[in-house]
Design a protein around this motif. Sequence first.
Motif, PDB file in Angstrom:
ATOM      1  N   ARG A   9       7.073  30.082 -17.550  1.00 49.63           N
ATOM      2  CA  ARG A   9       7.204  29.634 -18.945  1.00 49.63           C
ATOM      3  C   ARG A   9       8.302  30.442 -19.634  1.00 49.63           C
ATOM      4  N   ARG A  11      11.392  31.478 -22.040  1.00 51.42           N
ATOM      5  CA  ARG A  11      11.837  31.088 -23.378  1.00 51.42           C
ATOM      6  C   ARG A  11      13.324  31.410 -23.505  1.00 51.42           C
ATOM      7  N   PRO A  14      14.897  29.419 -29.115  1.00 54.67           N
ATOM      8  CA  PRO A  14      13.634  28.981 -29.737  1.00 54.67           C
ATOM      9  C   PRO A  14      12.791  28.092 -28.822  1.00 54.67           C
ATOM     10  N   HIS A  15      13.286  27.776 -27.634  1.00 53.46           N
ATOM     11  CA  HIS A  15      12.626  26.784 -26.787  1.00 53.46           C
ATOM     12  C   HIS A  15      11.929  27.421 -25.587  1.00 53.46           C
ATOM     13  N   GLU A  16      10.681  27.037 -25.394  1.00 55.75           N
ATOM     14  CA  GLU A  16       9.968  27.423 -24.184  1.00 55.75           C
ATOM     15  C   GLU A  16      10.066  26.284 -23.172  1.00 55.75           C
ATOM     16  N   HIS A  17      10.321  26.649 -21.935  1.00 53.86           N
ATOM     17  CA  HIS A  17      10.435  25.669 -20.859  1.00 53.86           C
ATOM     18  C   HIS A  17       9.296  25.881 -19.866  1.00 53.86           C
ATOM     19  N   ARG A  18       8.977  24.823 -19.160  1.00 53.14           N
ATOM     20  CA  ARG A  18       8.019  24.915 -18.060  1.00 53.14           C
ATOM     21  C   ARG A  18       8.757  24.582 -16.767  1.00 53.14           C
ATOM     22  N   HIS A  62       7.656  16.839 -18.942  1.00 48.93           N
ATOM     23  CA  HIS A  62       8.052  18.037 -19.676  1.00 48.93           C
ATOM     24  C   HIS A  62       8.153  19.259 -18.764  1.00 48.93           C
ATOM     25  N   TYR A  92      14.084  14.871 -20.565  1.00 45.20           N
ATOM     26  CA  TYR A  92      13.977  16.318 -20.783  1.00 45.20           C
ATOM     27  C   TYR A  92      15.247  16.873 -21.433  1.00 45.20           C
ATOM     28  N   LYS A  98      23.315  24.835 -18.357  1.00 45.72           N
ATOM     29  CA  LYS A  98      22.340  25.776 -18.899  1.00 45.72           C
ATOM     30  C   LYS A  98      21.375  26.295 -17.837  1.00 45.72           C
TER      31      LYS A  98
END
Length: 213
Positions: A9, A11, A14-18, A62, A92, A98
């Motif tokens: 998880r 970050r 400001p974005h959290e990714h899975r 997601h 997504y 990135k």
Amino acid sequence: MRLRLTEFRPRIGPHEHRVVQPRHTLRHASLTAPEPIGLLLGDHDGLNRLAGLFSFAAYSRHTIVHVPLRDGVPPDEGWGERVDLVLAHHSYGLRPSKWPELRHALRTGAPLSVETDQARTRDDAEAWRRRQTYADFRDELRHATHARTFFLFGSRDAFARTAVDLAWAADWGPRQKGADTGASVLATGVSPKQPPGGGHPYEVLVCFKKPAR
């Protein structure tokens, strides 16, 4: 199929990714990106687990599925530079540029076990095949290669269709002539969306290869 994964998880801003990865390396599976022809080479376990990962990706809008295929046993045939694999839904919005930053942030993961729904995967793959005959069909996998990683972006049904093809290759490959001697056997292919302007079509050949003793 039960998949044993590691979940991250990270970050970024400001974005959290899975992000999930297979918990154990696919030892006898490797991938070279299409330029324009790539090669996915795997034994029964490798192709079967990849089928499960595509099925998981189909129903995980997601989530980014990262398969570090460069960590396996180097193949004794093929061409081009080996790459990892990333699967993500179109929606997504993952940009390949990135990914290196995101991959670097994959530090501490948690174990995760999931069960894929093979009947649902087959149904959605069949729905994709039926729609493929329509004149306005646009539901194709898109691809990109960046930072030694091959990206496939798709929809639920497109990933399900590839999962079924890979499962078939895992089952069919070992039974073909020459497979028991260690020769690679062409089983299927992955054909992402072609770029405009013609030229040789892009494709990843999927071959079964029994691992050497």
